[in-house]
Design a protein around this motif. Structure first.
Motif, PDB file in Angstrom:
ATOM      1  N   TYR A 203       0.830  -1.203   0.000  1.00 58.45           N
ATOM      2  CA  TYR A 203       0.000   0.000   0.000  1.00 58.45           C
ATOM      3  C   TYR A 203       0.866   1.255   0.000  1.00 58.45           C
ATOM      4  O   TYR A 203       0.532   2.256  -0.650  1.00 58.45           O
ATOM      5  CB  TYR A 203      -0.904  -0.037   1.227  1.00 58.45           C
TER       6      TYR A 203
ATOM      7  N   LEU B 284       1.916   2.816  -3.409  1.00 60.88           N
ATOM      8  CA  LEU B 284       0.896   3.310  -4.330  1.00 60.88           C
ATOM      9  C   LEU B 284       0.849   4.833  -4.314  1.00 60.88           C
ATOM     10  O   LEU B 284       1.166   5.477  -3.309  1.00 60.88           O
ATOM     11  CB  LEU B 284      -0.478   2.759  -3.939  1.00 60.88           C
TER      12      LEU B 284
ATOM     13  N   LYS C 143      -4.122   4.545  -4.132  1.00 57.63           N
ATOM     14  CA  LYS C 143      -4.580   4.212  -2.786  1.00 57.63           C
ATOM     15  C   LYS C 143      -6.095   4.353  -2.680  1.00 57.63           C
ATOM     16  O   LYS C 143      -6.770   3.546  -2.026  1.00 57.63           O
ATOM     17  CB  LYS C 143      -3.893   5.097  -1.746  1.00 57.63           C
TER      18      LYS C 143
ATOM     19  N   ASP D  89      -0.475   0.214   5.985  1.00 56.04           N
ATOM     20  CA  ASP D  89       0.844   0.135   5.353  1.00 56.04           C
ATOM     21  C   ASP D  89       1.390  -1.286   5.313  1.00 56.04           C
ATOM     22  O   ASP D  89       2.430  -1.533   4.698  1.00 56.04           O
ATOM     23  CB  ASP D  89       1.838   1.039   6.100  1.00 56.04           C
TER      24      ASP D  89
END
Length: 333
Positions: free
Chosen positions: A228, A231, A236, A268
């Motif tokens: 994540y 991104l 996201k 995260d």
């Protein structure tokens, strides 16, 4: 045919009605009270019965009565319990997945496809302060719940499938029951740069099936994919929209709690992994994985027009962690 028409009318009525996810105990008792002694006996199991873990999404013989066994009063009570456990969107998907059995019956010219062959099981007598569970299951649907004090506390494994994923012909032409799960994922993977795609895509060939299948206990799969944190802001946003598609199948309070658990584990620490083609019609697979969460999606069968998707809680599938903690706290020697 008349039975199916009456059931369809019930489904439409409940879909457009409003039912809040309060008092699951009362709804379960209301359902059980509509049943004959024979149907009640077929419905009830103990909470520790192995049947509670008998998780299937293929068209197999199942325990528990189905809509084929119910009169209209019993169907209505069963559907109230289902709707109170899901969001409006989760309920819609469930009803439309059932209706796809009728589509398959025409496509395959096979009468064993039965849109009433969806079964209800309740695990433990429904008491005000006791833990109990229930399951709604049939072809391409397996929804497993644990409740206490009328509140939903566990809701995985949760399997939703669709065949055909997109209906090509007939009165339901264009119907795509799990469309959001598909289109948002394609939007995300096709937004990646070459470097991002090389991280996210672990194989050009998609696995033929979700990797966890119907395992009772699942652990984290091999860590693959793009994190994540790697991104962009726009990516996201798509990723979180896709994640919410799965979380928001549940009734609001449980969905909020599940989302809170994912956030507590750390956004995260979530990863998105892809395999297979990058456009519809070519077999593809993806998964979202974090400390407590595993979501799998696979669309490879029937010319990549047959979706399987599942949500697994790596720490609390079938409410096992919840029940274990309860026993340790309240039943010490």
């Amino acid at each position: 045919m008349k039975s199916r028409q009456v059931l369809l009318a019930l489904l439409c009525g409940f879909f457009f009605g409003t039912l809040h996810a309060q008092g699951l105990n009362a709804l379960a008792k209301d359902f059980l009270n509509t049943l004959s002694p024979e149907l009640r006996e077929r419905t009830l199991f103990s909470l520790d019965d192995e049947e509670r873990y008998n998780f299937h999404y293929t068209p197999v013989r199942r325990k528990g009565p189905s809509f084929n066994d119910f009169n209209e009063t019993q169907k209505k009570a069963a559907l109230k319990l289902l709707k109170a456990s899901l969001s409006a969107e989760g309920y819609r998907k469930s009803m439309e997945i059932m209706a796809l059995e009728g589509v398959l019956r025409v496509i395959e010219q096979n009468n064993y496809r039965d849109d009433l062959d969806y079964h209800f099981c309740i695990f433990h007598e429904v008491d005000s302060d006791a833990f109990w569970g229930w399951r709604f299951e049939g072809h391409h649907l397996s929804l497993n719940f644990v409740i206490s004090e009328g509140k939903l506390l566990a809701g995985t494994p949760a399997f939703f499938g669709a065949n055909p994923a997109k209906v090509a012909h007939g009165p339901q032409q264009g119907k795509e029951v799990l469309g959001s799960e598909t289109h948002l994922a394609f939007a995300l993977v096709n937004s990646f740069s070459k470097i991002q795609l090389s991280e996210a895509r672990f194989s050009e060939q998609a696995p033929r099936e979700i990797l966890t299948r119907t395992k009772r206990k699942v652990t984290a799969l091999e860590p693959k994919g793009i994190g994540y944190v790697a991104l962009t802001a726009a990516q996201k946003k798509i990723f979180l929209q896709l994640l919410h598609v799965y979380v928001d199948n549940y009734e609001a309070t449980y969905a909020q709690n599940l989302w809170g658990k994912i956030e507590k584990g750390g956004l995260d620490r979530l990863y998105f992994a892809w395999a297979g083609g990058l456009r519809p019609g070519v077999g593809h697979y993806y998964r979202i994985q974090g400390p407590s969460l595993l979501i799998e999606y696979d669309n490879t069968q029937n010319g990549a027009n047959h979706v399987h998707s599942v949500v697994r809680d790596l720490t609390n599938d079938f409410g096992e962690d919840l029940l274990r903690n309860h026993l340790e706290k309240h039943h010490k020697d």
